[in-house]
Design a protein around this motif. Structure first.
Motif, PDB file in Angstrom:
ATOM      1  N   ALA A 195       0.923  -1.289   0.007  1.00  0.00           N
ATOM      2  CA  ALA A 195      -0.429   0.295  -0.268  1.00  0.00           C
ATOM      3  C   ALA A 195       1.066   1.726   0.331  1.00  0.00           C
ATOM      4  CB  ALA A 195      -0.836   0.274   0.958  1.00  0.00           C
ATOM      5  N   ASP A 196       2.188   1.195   0.914  1.00  0.00           N
ATOM      6  CA  ASP A 196       3.070   1.989   0.498  1.00  0.00           C
ATOM      7  C   ASP A 196       4.142   2.617  -0.910  1.00  0.00           C
ATOM      8  OD1 ASP A 196       3.961   4.580   1.982  1.00  0.00           O
ATOM      9  OD2 ASP A 196       6.435   3.075   1.553  1.00  0.00           O
ATOM     10  N   ALA A 197       3.485   1.673  -2.248  1.00  0.00           N
ATOM     11  CA  ALA A 197       4.137   1.665  -3.193  1.00  0.00           C
ATOM     12  C   ALA A 197       4.763   3.019  -3.480  1.00  0.00           C
ATOM     13  CB  ALA A 197       3.985   0.849  -4.086  1.00  0.00           C
ATOM     14  N   ARG A 198       3.555   3.447  -4.035  1.00  0.00           N
ATOM     15  CA  ARG A 198       3.948   5.415  -4.505  1.00  0.00           C
ATOM     16  C   ARG A 198       4.328   5.685  -2.856  1.00  0.00           C
ATOM     17  NH1 ARG A 198      -2.160   5.851  -7.476  1.00  0.00           N
ATOM     18  NH2 ARG A 198      -3.083   4.051  -5.023  1.00  0.00           N
ATOM     19  N   ALA A 199       3.156   5.651  -2.354  1.00  0.00           N
ATOM     20  CA  ALA A 199       3.868   7.263  -1.041  1.00  0.00           C
ATOM     21  C   ALA A 199       4.774   6.760  -0.573  1.00  0.00           C
ATOM     22  CB  ALA A 199       2.776   7.060   0.080  1.00  0.00           C
ATOM     23  N   GLN A 200       5.140   5.774  -0.881  1.00  0.00           N
ATOM     24  CA  GLN A 200       6.682   5.776  -0.006  1.00  0.00           C
ATOM     25  C   GLN A 200       7.500   6.620   1.060  1.00  0.00           C
ATOM     26  OE1 GLN A 200       9.926   5.069  -2.808  1.00  0.00           O
ATOM     27  NE2 GLN A 200       9.157   6.219  -4.285  1.00  0.00           N
ATOM     28  N   GLU A 201       5.972   5.787   2.444  1.00  0.00           N
ATOM     29  CA  GLU A 201       6.822   6.398   3.398  1.00  0.00           C
ATOM     30  C   GLU A 201       7.059   5.730   4.493  1.00  0.00           C
ATOM     31  OE1 GLU A 201       2.242   8.296   3.903  1.00  0.00           O
ATOM     32  OE2 GLU A 201       2.803  10.042   3.183  1.00  0.00           O
ATOM     33  N   LEU A 202       6.792   4.903   4.337  1.00  0.00           N
ATOM     34  CA  LEU A 202       7.510   4.131   5.088  1.00  0.00           C
ATOM     35  C   LEU A 202       9.062   4.099   4.858  1.00  0.00           C
ATOM     36  CD1 LEU A 202       5.367   0.355   4.691  1.00  0.00           C
ATOM     37  CD2 LEU A 202       5.036   2.259   6.830  1.00  0.00           C
TER      38      LEU A 202
ATOM     39  N   ASP B 192      -0.475   1.940  -9.854  1.00  0.00           N
ATOM     40  CA  ASP B 192      -1.975   3.183  -9.459  1.00  0.00           C
ATOM     41  C   ASP B 192      -3.083   1.805  -8.681  1.00  0.00           C
ATOM     42  OD1 ASP B 192      -0.976   5.202 -11.384  1.00  0.00           O
ATOM     43  OD2 ASP B 192      -2.051   5.120 -12.586  1.00  0.00           O
ATOM     44  N   HIS B 193      -2.535   1.028  -8.747  1.00  0.00           N
ATOM     45  CA  HIS B 193      -3.600   0.009  -7.995  1.00  0.00           C
ATOM     46  C   HIS B 193      -2.816  -0.847  -7.366  1.00  0.00           C
ATOM     47  CE1 HIS B 193      -6.098  -0.115 -11.864  1.00  0.00           C
ATOM     48  NE2 HIS B 193      -5.044   0.116 -12.431  1.00  0.00           N
ATOM     49  N   ASP B 194      -1.926   0.290  -6.105  1.00  0.00           N
ATOM     50  CA  ASP B 194      -1.156  -0.493  -5.320  1.00  0.00           C
ATOM     51  C   ASP B 194      -1.542  -0.796  -3.893  1.00  0.00           C
ATOM     52  OD1 ASP B 194      -1.393   2.105  -5.064  1.00  0.00           O
ATOM     53  OD2 ASP B 194       0.614   2.339  -4.570  1.00  0.00           O
ATOM     54  N   THR B 195      -2.910   0.329  -3.780  1.00  0.00           N
ATOM     55  CA  THR B 195      -3.490   0.147  -2.112  1.00  0.00           C
ATOM     56  C   THR B 195      -4.636  -1.356  -2.794  1.00  0.00           C
ATOM     57  OG1 THR B 195      -5.165   1.943  -3.046  1.00  0.00           O
ATOM     58  CG2 THR B 195      -3.453   2.285  -1.730  1.00  0.00           C
TER      59      THR B 195
END
Length: 198
Positions: free
Chosen positions: A123-130, A156-159
């Motif tokens: 779920a963090d694939a786009r945000a890369q916040e982890l 675009d479908h990570d979540t």
């Protein structure tokens, strides 16, 4: 005239799968039920035992990157998640061949439990916040799922994929506990039927 058996039927592990499962002592079954019940409740709240167990899998995940780095970048990146899932699955297979219900259920349960932290990472694939962990040079850190989803055009479908992975993990964990209970009762019934009358 002897008809030769197909080679698949001569494999020794297939003979092991025809044997009965070992019965589970009542006290062991009761302790297992308490453990899985507490674990599932804490997993639903995102705290406690699941976080500690996930730390056990961090070195396995990182070891997968190291193990598969000799086969190119794609396999090096995918190797972390692959080994993270392969280890409990291989252990579950071993215990299944030994016909041990508790060991099979424990390892299979944690195979599916690892779907939960993997889904968070996905779920963090786009945000890369982890915060990312790595072995070696921190300048070359790759977000596994940003890279993998990007390769397959699924970024675009990570979540949505992460949500499906999380649901699959919960279904697998609950299914494993249900299987353990059913198989434990079945093995106990078989033991009582086969026990000699006194």
């Amino acid at each position: 005239m002897n008809v030769p058996q197909p080679w698949i039927e001569r494999l020794p592990f297939l003979e092991a799968l025809e044997e009965d499962w070992s019965p589970v002592p009542r006290i062991a079954l009761a302790i297992s039920c308490v453990f899985y019940g507490v674990f599932l409740l804490q997993a639903a709240h995102g705290s406690g035992l699941p976080q500690w167990m996930d730390l056990v899998f961090v070195p396995i995940h990182e070891g997968g990157h190291l193990l598969f780095r000799f086969f190119g970048e794609f396999l090096a990146v995918a190797g972390g998640t692959f080994l993270q899932l392969a280890v409990p699955l291989m252990l579950a297979s071993y215990f299944a061949l030994q016909r041990q219900i508790q060991g099979t259920a424990f390892c299979l349960f944690f195979f599916f439990e690892q779907f939960l932290p993997i889904s968070v990472y996905m779920a963090d694939a786009r945000a890369q916040e982890l915060p990312l962990l790595t072995v070696g040079d921190t300048d070359d850190v790759i977000h596994d799922w940003n890279y993998l989803f990007g390769k397959f055009g699924l970024l675009d479908h990570d979540t949505q994929i992460a949500h499906a992975m999380r649901i699959a993990g919960w279904i697998g964990m609950l299914g494993t506990v249900s299987w353990m209970l059913w198989r434990s009762f079945q093995s106990r019934q078989q033991e009582s039927v086969s026990a000699p009358a006194r």
